[in-house]
Design a protein around this motif. Structure first.
Motif, PDB file in Angstrom:
ATOM      1  N   LYS A  59      -0.626   4.418   0.534  1.00 15.04           N
ATOM      2  CA  LYS A  59      -1.438   5.519   1.032  1.00 15.04           C
ATOM      3  C   LYS A  59      -0.876   6.126   2.313  1.00 15.04           C
ATOM      4  O   LYS A  59      -1.124   7.291   2.590  1.00 15.04           O
ATOM      5  CB  LYS A  59      -2.888   5.071   1.261  1.00 15.04           C
ATOM      6  CG  LYS A  59      -3.586   4.513   0.019  1.00 15.04           C
ATOM      7  CD  LYS A  59      -3.979   5.632  -0.938  1.00 15.04           C
ATOM      8  CE  LYS A  59      -4.988   5.206  -1.982  1.00 15.04           C
ATOM      9  NZ  LYS A  59      -4.477   4.558  -3.186  1.00 15.04           N
ATOM     10  N   CYS A 102       0.847  -1.187   0.000  1.00 16.12           N
ATOM     11  CA  CYS A 102       0.000   0.000   0.000  1.00 16.12           C
ATOM     12  C   CYS A 102       0.882   1.236   0.000  1.00 16.12           C
ATOM     13  O   CYS A 102       1.918   1.264   0.662  1.00 16.12           O
ATOM     14  CB  CYS A 102      -0.901   0.007   1.244  1.00 16.12           C
ATOM     15  SG  CYS A 102      -1.998   1.446   1.311  1.00 16.12           S
ATOM     16  N   THR A 115      -5.886  -1.668  -0.947  1.00 15.92           N
ATOM     17  CA  THR A 115      -6.834  -0.731  -1.547  1.00 15.92           C
ATOM     18  C   THR A 115      -7.141  -1.307  -2.928  1.00 15.92           C
ATOM     19  O   THR A 115      -6.587  -0.883  -3.929  1.00 15.92           O
ATOM     20  CB  THR A 115      -6.250   0.694  -1.657  1.00 15.92           C
ATOM     21  OG1 THR A 115      -5.003   0.624  -2.350  1.00 15.92           O
ATOM     22  CG2 THR A 115      -6.002   1.306  -0.299  1.00 15.92           C
ATOM     23  N   CYS A 157      -1.651   6.088   5.556  1.00 19.45           N
ATOM     24  CA  CYS A 157      -2.501   6.692   6.582  1.00 19.45           C
ATOM     25  C   CYS A 157      -1.663   6.763   7.863  1.00 19.45           C
ATOM     26  O   CYS A 157      -0.881   5.854   8.149  1.00 19.45           O
ATOM     27  CB  CYS A 157      -3.749   5.837   6.804  1.00 19.45           C
ATOM     28  SG  CYS A 157      -4.692   5.625   5.284  1.00 19.45           S
ATOM     29  N   CYS A 176      -1.354   3.680  10.278  1.00 19.71           N
ATOM     30  CA  CYS A 176      -1.350   2.309   9.743  1.00 19.71           C
ATOM     31  C   CYS A 176       0.057   1.798   9.424  1.00 19.71           C
ATOM     32  O   CYS A 176       0.832   2.430   8.712  1.00 19.71           O
ATOM     33  CB  CYS A 176      -2.224   2.262   8.497  1.00 19.71           C
ATOM     34  SG  CYS A 176      -2.386   0.604   7.827  1.00 19.71           S
TER      35      CYS A 176
HETATM   36 FE1  F3S Z   1      -3.224   1.597   3.274  1.00 23.90          FE
HETATM   37 FE2  F3S Z   1      -3.468   1.177   5.855  1.00 23.90          FE
HETATM   38 FE3  F3S Z   1      -4.488   3.346   4.818  1.00 23.90          FE
HETATM   39  S1  F3S Z   1      -3.496  -0.355   4.274  1.00 23.90           S
HETATM   40  S2  F3S Z   1      -5.092   2.757   2.770  1.00 23.90           S
HETATM   41  S3  F3S Z   1      -2.331   2.834   4.853  1.00 23.90           S
HETATM   42  S4  F3S Z   1      -5.465   2.036   6.321  1.00 23.90           S
END
Ligand code: F3S
Ligand code: SAH
Length: 496
Positions: free
Chosen positions: A173, A171, A216, A175, A178
């Protein structure tokens, strides 16, 4: 000839881990290994681990504490820690539990058979992990996370007629809360041909439901020459596979819920009208602190498009309570969202700070545990009420259900009905609602019509409708042994 070696494997965490376990088992079987459900009979004990919350890691460290004595009794026993915790904690695992022989990250699982051999041959403890996200160029890091999807072992699947297929790994992204981008590496799509070939093979083996999985999944993009393949294109290809009945996909990122994808879900008959699109929070300020990349206004715009196209679609979400700095007023916004939107259900988590994430480095975990617990309870109660109202609408309707197996009640009783013995079974509707009903065990793996007679917050119950003759038989039905021990599923639509 040497006796067959036996593996005990416990899987913690998400569907990715369930799939990874299937692949590790397939590879070890080819080396003559067999599975056992008993720790004391095992020649190797592996844990496929999860790092998303502290709680999942604590469980593994205490399991490692328990097997220490087994290892002292039988020094040849191989203890392995696989998956996300191996990638995250690396050497720390052996520092805390020096009796561990193998530490293998999720991007190195294809090496497990070779590493097991090295340990057996006296090579000592083995550590194989991928590069850290900051340890090299994006390409170099990506290359150090390998995936080896074609090797499958049907006996490791929860049922023989349902399978996961990975569309992408990793991933990008990031966040703030995470740990997944760190432990699973950069986002890398698999070629569409590989996904279609795997689906055809699985369907040829009797599989009737495929769930595409990616962190995602709706960000999927594969470019080849001038041609780009998106998730909607994958769905079109899968829908055309004869013998396949149902297609699902998880997890969706709200910003990537495009109109073409929504139209594909609406128009393709095999694609389930069920969408897991985590909102995570109801406050714009918190979403910003979480670095989720959208506002509630944007989420609701996406939700509106979805509802307009597929009014009866079941939409589910994840929420985190007690994220850094969450005030009562901010929590109330999440509560309002849950009360007004009408999610089919929500998975609610108490924030758990994860080393190596932006929130861990820059935002104090300042909401007391007791407050997190209380907010979790309040939000769950609100969702339960919403879910109950949603489920009650189904009383008196007839639903097509894919029969999955014994209900938890009858599983607990460990009943052994004969081929035609009636048991309490469970299955799912096209919108992923769990339905419980009494029926002969031979219906497992078939699509049957159920008349819904009652509803609870997390499941419906009913009776098999007339016309059982229409039930589609599943060839080659085998009951898998319960060798995948799953606990603490985070974002999975299963499990309620
Ligand atoms: Fe990726 Fe974790 Fe956000 S898997 S989309 S960083 S919740
Ligand atoms: N995209 C992934 C997300 C993995 S984590 C997927 O396939 O679902 C699953 C859920 O766990 C997230 O949606 C989030 O709600 C929750 N989560 C992630 N990190 C967390 C943390 N540090 N504390 C509490 N919950 C967390």
């Amino acid at each position: 000839m040497t006796a067959t070696k036996r593996l005990f494997l416990e899987t913690v965490g998400c569907q990715m881990n369930v799939l990874d376990s299937e692949l590790v088992v397939a590879a070890l079987r080819r080396q003559g290994w067999d599975m056992t459900a008993s720790v004391s009979e095992a020649d190797a004990i592996f844990y496929n681990t999860c790092s998303v919350r502290q709680h999942a890691e604590d469980k593994i460290y205490s399991a490692l504490g328990r097997v220490r004595f087994e290892k002292e009794k039988r020094p040849d026993l191989i203890i392995g820690v696989l998956g996300c915790m191996a990638q995250k904690d690396q050497e720390q695992i052996r520092a805390r539990a020096p009796w561990v022989d193998l530490v293998v990250g999720p991007g190195q699982l294809h090496r497990v058979p070779g590493l097991v051999k090295l340990v057996q041959d006296g090579g000592g403890p083995q550590l194989e992990v991928s590069l850290d996200r900051k340890a090299g160029s994006r390409d170099a890091v990506a290359e150090s996370f390998e995936s080896y999807d074609p090797d499958r072992d049907p006996s490791m699947r929860p049922t023989p007629f349902q399978a996961f297929i990975r569309t992408q790994t990793g991933c990008d992204k990031f966040c703030a809360f995470c740990v997944v981008p760190r432990v699973r590496g950069p986002e890398q799509a698999r070629p569409p041909e590989a996904i279609f070939a795997e689906a055809r093979k699985l369907v040829g083996e009797g599989c009737r439901e495929i769930t595409l999985i990616g962190q995602t999944v709706n960000s999927y993009r594969w470019s080849d020459g001038g041609r780009t393949t998106r998730l909607a294109d994958l769905l079109v290809g899968l829908d055309a596979i004869e013998g396949l009945d149902r297609i699902k996909f998880v997890t969706n990122y709200p910003r990537d819920m495009t109109d073409d994808l929504i139209a594909a879900v609406r128009d393709l008959p095999k694609v389930c009208h069920y969408l897991h699109v985590p909102a995570q929070h109801g406050s714009d300020d918190v979403l910003k602190r979480m670095k989720r990349g959208y506002t509630i206004g944007e989420y609701m715009e996406m939700y509106g498009r979805l509802r307009e196209a597929i009014p009866h679609a079941a939409v589910t979400s994840d929420f985190i309570v007690g994220f850094c700095g969450e005030t009562d007023a901010e929590f109330e916004l999440t509560l309002d969202l849950v009360k007004t939107v009408g999610f089919k259900n929500s998975f609610i988590f108490k924030y758990s700070p994860r080393p190596g994430t932006k929130a861990f480095d820059r935002q104090p975990d300042d909401v007391p545990e007791a407050v997190k617990k209380e907010r979790n309870r309040v939000l769950l109660d609100a969702q339960a009420e919403v879910s109950l109202v949603g489920n009650r609408r189904f009383i008196g309707s007839r639903q097509q259900v894919l029969v999955e197996g014994l209900s938890t009640r009858d599983e607990k009783r460990a009943i052994e009905p004969g081929p035609d013995g009636v048991a309490q079974l469970t299955g799912r509707t096209m919108c992923d609602r769990i339905v419980v009903f009494d029926a002969p065990l031979r219906l497992v793996g078939r699509l049957v019509d159920i008349d819904i007679t009652a509803a609870g917050a997390w499941s419906l119950s009913g009776e098999v409708a007339d016309g059982l003759a229409d039930a589609v038989p599943l060839e080659r039905l085998e009951r898998p042994e319960p060798l995948v021990h799953q606990i603490d599923l985070p974002a999975t639509p299963r499990g309620h």
